[in-house]
Design an enzyme around this catalytic site. Sequence first.
Site, PDB file in Angstrom:
ATOM      1  N   TYR A 124     -84.335 -17.355  59.537  1.00  0.00           N
ATOM      2  CA  TYR A 124     -85.128 -16.907  60.678  1.00  0.00           C
ATOM      3  C   TYR A 124     -86.467 -17.627  60.780  1.00  0.00           C
ATOM      4  O   TYR A 124     -87.267 -17.318  61.657  1.00  0.00           O
ATOM      5  CB  TYR A 124     -85.369 -15.399  60.608  1.00  0.00           C
ATOM      6  CG  TYR A 124     -84.133 -14.592  60.863  1.00  0.00           C
ATOM      7  CD1 TYR A 124     -83.008 -14.772  60.066  1.00  0.00           C
ATOM      8  CD2 TYR A 124     -84.060 -13.653  61.870  1.00  0.00           C
ATOM      9  CE1 TYR A 124     -81.856 -14.046  60.280  1.00  0.00           C
ATOM     10  CE2 TYR A 124     -82.912 -12.917  62.087  1.00  0.00           C
ATOM     11  CZ  TYR A 124     -81.813 -13.122  61.281  1.00  0.00           C
ATOM     12  OH  TYR A 124     -80.669 -12.403  61.488  1.00  0.00           O
ATOM     13  N   LYS A 171     -76.158 -14.349  47.817  1.00  0.00           N
ATOM     14  CA  LYS A 171     -74.944 -15.170  47.718  1.00  0.00           C
ATOM     15  C   LYS A 171     -75.275 -16.331  46.764  1.00  0.00           C
ATOM     16  O   LYS A 171     -75.101 -17.519  47.094  1.00  0.00           O
ATOM     17  CB  LYS A 171     -74.552 -15.661  49.126  1.00  0.00           C
ATOM     18  CG  LYS A 171     -73.213 -16.354  49.220  1.00  0.00           C
ATOM     19  CD  LYS A 171     -72.039 -15.405  49.267  1.00  0.00           C
ATOM     20  CE  LYS A 171     -70.732 -16.173  49.294  1.00  0.00           C
ATOM     21  NZ  LYS A 171     -69.557 -15.313  49.123  1.00  0.00           N
ATOM     22  N   ASP A 205     -70.888 -10.351  50.263  1.00  0.00           N
ATOM     23  CA  ASP A 205     -69.577  -9.987  50.820  1.00  0.00           C
ATOM     24  C   ASP A 205     -68.998  -8.777  50.094  1.00  0.00           C
ATOM     25  O   ASP A 205     -68.502  -7.831  50.709  1.00  0.00           O
ATOM     26  CB  ASP A 205     -68.603 -11.179  50.820  1.00  0.00           C
ATOM     27  CG  ASP A 205     -68.733 -12.065  49.592  1.00  0.00           C
ATOM     28  OD1 ASP A 205     -69.671 -11.858  48.805  1.00  0.00           O
ATOM     29  OD2 ASP A 205     -67.892 -12.957  49.405  1.00  0.00           O
ATOM     30  N   ASP A 229     -80.520  -8.209  58.038  1.00  0.00           N
ATOM     31  CA  ASP A 229     -80.268  -7.931  59.447  1.00  0.00           C
ATOM     32  C   ASP A 229     -78.858  -7.347  59.614  1.00  0.00           C
ATOM     33  O   ASP A 229     -78.647  -6.311  60.261  1.00  0.00           O
ATOM     34  CB  ASP A 229     -80.407  -9.250  60.231  1.00  0.00           C
ATOM     35  CG  ASP A 229     -80.485  -9.029  61.728  1.00  0.00           C
ATOM     36  OD1 ASP A 229     -80.460  -7.864  62.162  1.00  0.00           O
ATOM     37  OD2 ASP A 229     -80.581 -10.028  62.461  1.00  0.00           O
TER      38      ASP A 229
END
Length: 340
Positions: A124, A171, A205, A229
């Site tokens: 972002y 991740k 995930d 988000d």
Amino acid sequence: MAHRVTLIPGDGIGPELAEASRRVLDASGIAFEWEVQDAGERVMAEYGTPLPEHVLESIKRNKVALKGPITTPVGEGFRSVNVALRQSLGLYANLRPARSMKGLETRYEDVDLVIVRENTEDLYAGIEHRVGRDAAESIKIITREASERIARFAFEYAVANGRHKVTAVHKANIMKLSDGLFLESCRTVAADYDGRIEFEDRIVDNMCMQLVQKPELYDVLVLPNLYGDIVSDLAAGLVGGLGVAPGANIGAEAAVFEAVHGSAPKYAGLDKANPTALILSGALMLRHLGHPDAADRVETAVREVIAEGKATTYDLGGPAGTMAFADAIVGRMAGVSAGR
Ligand code: NAD
């Protein structure tokens, strides 16, 4: 002494929700002096921007704002007011609690999560470019400073609010450098809370699957911007969706409290929209201002009125309008049952 707070009614359903929230907060036992400031579509013509400088100055002066949703004009050259607020005021932490409520039709009963999202960097940061005609690149920025700052915010929130565990979400198995640095920063900060707040990490995930299968196992989650988000919307969905999802953007110098939902223009002025999300954002504001008992009073009254189901808005299956819902919450706080 009364707390001086900037109140931004906003666009669409914003003004009615702001009025409803103000009624409830004024009945919470804490005194407020509301400095009403207009922003959004309604001031575009006069100031040529949806976020005039004097509105920012008001928030900087009062350090706290309660904000209704603002319509982002579609078209070139308009900055989103929310992004502008975040950047101008250094609101680095986005806080979104997601807690099950009796009386809401959802798939789960025992969800009580707090999502802490880093608000300033990651993908972002807006650094992207085309590489020739057929490729594009977005740059993901992760710094130790911002990662440690958000991790510390999550742990401090956990301590201050009687929570027991922080889970860092990442991740790092794939993005070993950027997400690896985020995880390393969280671990560094976690060491300072050893023995007080439990710490663990999850790959994003897997986290999504776990939240859908057994959300009751999780408590406070801390995430970089993009995962934050996405996962905060997932969490809102677990507990009843947009109408009941509160939020806060918090920085070292100022804090802006607002619902997750937008301005829902089709319901503007109809006294139909659900004020719960903004009222619960007001309860977060009460906690931020050091009034946990008043925040508890507001949250309990909201939960009781929703559980009773007689004075809720259409989206919760009830017959009431926005103001009647708010008045029922005020009545509850005064010990009066809704519908009497
Ligand atoms: P939205 O959240 O305004 O509305 C989507 C739908 O959700 C509505 O049509 C309505 O059915 C329902 N809904 C939302 N809030 C509700 C409430 N309080 N009570 C009952 N039902 C409710 O999303 P959108 O239509 O994508 O966005 C409309 C405008 O709001 C856009 O201009 C967008 O940019 C803006 N927006 C602002 C903010 C903000 O200021 N923080 C956040 C999101 C969207």
